[in-house]
Design a protein around this motif. Structure first.
Motif, PDB file in Angstrom:
ATOM      1  N   GLN A  16     -21.880  10.850  19.864  1.00 31.26           N
ATOM      2  CA  GLN A  16     -20.753  10.325  20.378  1.00 31.26           C
ATOM      3  C   GLN A  16     -20.455   9.205  19.650  1.00 31.26           C
ATOM      4  O   GLN A  16     -19.381   8.828  19.157  1.00 31.26           O
ATOM      5  CB  GLN A  16     -20.469  10.326  21.912  1.00 31.26           C
ATOM      6  N   ALA A  17     -21.358   8.319  19.827  1.00 30.81           N
ATOM      7  CA  ALA A  17     -21.640   6.809  19.334  1.00 30.81           C
ATOM      8  C   ALA A  17     -21.085   7.076  17.778  1.00 30.81           C
ATOM      9  O   ALA A  17     -20.348   6.164  17.449  1.00 30.81           O
ATOM     10  CB  ALA A  17     -22.736   6.142  19.633  1.00 30.81           C
ATOM     11  N   VAL A  18     -21.675   7.831  17.126  1.00 24.44           N
ATOM     12  CA  VAL A  18     -21.479   8.078  15.518  1.00 24.44           C
ATOM     13  C   VAL A  18     -20.077   8.394  15.208  1.00 24.44           C
ATOM     14  O   VAL A  18     -19.463   7.692  14.312  1.00 24.44           O
ATOM     15  CB  VAL A  18     -22.364   8.831  15.013  1.00 24.44           C
ATOM     16  N   GLY A  19     -19.515   9.218  16.022  1.00 25.19           N
ATOM     17  CA  GLY A  19     -18.047   9.658  16.097  1.00 25.19           C
ATOM     18  C   GLY A  19     -17.174   8.446  16.299  1.00 25.19           C
ATOM     19  O   GLY A  19     -16.013   8.366  15.577  1.00 25.19           O
ATOM     20  N   SER A  20     -17.509   7.626  17.155  1.00 28.29           N
ATOM     21  CA  SER A  20     -16.780   6.556  17.419  1.00 28.29           C
ATOM     22  C   SER A  20     -16.891   5.398  16.298  1.00 28.29           C
ATOM     23  O   SER A  20     -15.736   4.831  16.043  1.00 28.29           O
ATOM     24  CB  SER A  20     -17.186   5.792  18.731  1.00 28.29           C
ATOM     25  N   VAL A  21     -18.026   5.302  15.790  1.00 21.48           N
ATOM     26  CA  VAL A  21     -17.913   4.327  14.549  1.00 21.48           C
ATOM     27  C   VAL A  21     -16.986   4.794  13.380  1.00 21.48           C
ATOM     28  O   VAL A  21     -16.434   4.108  12.881  1.00 21.48           O
ATOM     29  CB  VAL A  21     -19.368   4.314  14.090  1.00 21.48           C
TER      30      VAL A  21
END
Length: 206
Positions: A63-68
């Protein structure tokens, strides 16, 4: 200040209410939901449940990667409302899809989509708000606006157990509810009207 707050303060706050309630349910119920749908267990004492909990850590990293990645896309949209609503709808698809996915790797897609909503939530509300208020009280309004982050989570936490019981006790139902909340939040974006007081003031002076 609250009595004289611009309408944008309240309309964006309404969007915030549904968004932060949704993510509170994600943080609370994802381990139990994934243990149920992917590992087929609801027993917290089993090794499978613990494995599911560990996998949730991986999903949150995804999710954090998707956010970035989505944060790179957001500035390409000149219309804040369009990208705001789109991001929340993508997140809603991610949440609701967890009800149907039984493969732990396919869940990467779900949480990449959830990351889109997360990126928008961190950037766009404050961007829209700061555009609508003058510099004189901006710091105070931004501080007060933090209430739209904590109050929804308090309400969601207080009602979570009751809602879970009403939904039959399956924790994945709470992720579906989180998706529905993001859909409602996306609809509420239509109530937001962006204003630019500096531009208005300049027009008045002219």
């Amino acid at each position: 200040l609250l009595r004289h707050a611009p309408k944008t303060f309240w309309t964006v706050g309404l969007v915030q209410f549904f968004c932060w309630a949704a993510f509170l349910y994600m943080w609370t119920y994802t381990p139990g939901a994934i243990a149920d749908t992917v590992w087929g267990t609801t027993d917290t004492e089993t090794e499978a449940y613990q494995t599911a909990g560990n996998w949730v850590g991986v999903l949150f990293a995804v999710q954090a990667v998707g956010s970035v990645l989505w944060a790179i896309v957001i500035p390409r949209f000149k219309n804040h409302k369009v990208i705001y609503a789109l991001s929340l709808l993508l997140g809603a698809v991610g949440f609701i899809s967890t009800l149907f996915i039984t493969d732990k790797f396919v869940l990467f897609i779900s949480f990449l989509l959830v990351g889109c909503a997360w990126a928008a939530m961190l950037a766009l509300p404050f961007t829209i708000l700061t555009n609508s208020i003058s510099g004189k009280n901006m710091g105070t309004y931004l501080g007060l606006f933090n209430g739209t982050i904590c109050v929804p989570q308090i309400c969601a936490a207080a009602l979570g157990g009751v809602i879970l019981s009403l939904l039959g006790g399956r924790q994945v139902s709470m992720l579906v509810l989180a998706g529905i909340f993001l859909v409602v939040g996306a609809i509420c974006v239509s109530f937001v009207k962006e204003t630019y007081p500096e531009v208005q003031d300049e027009t008045v002076r002219e």
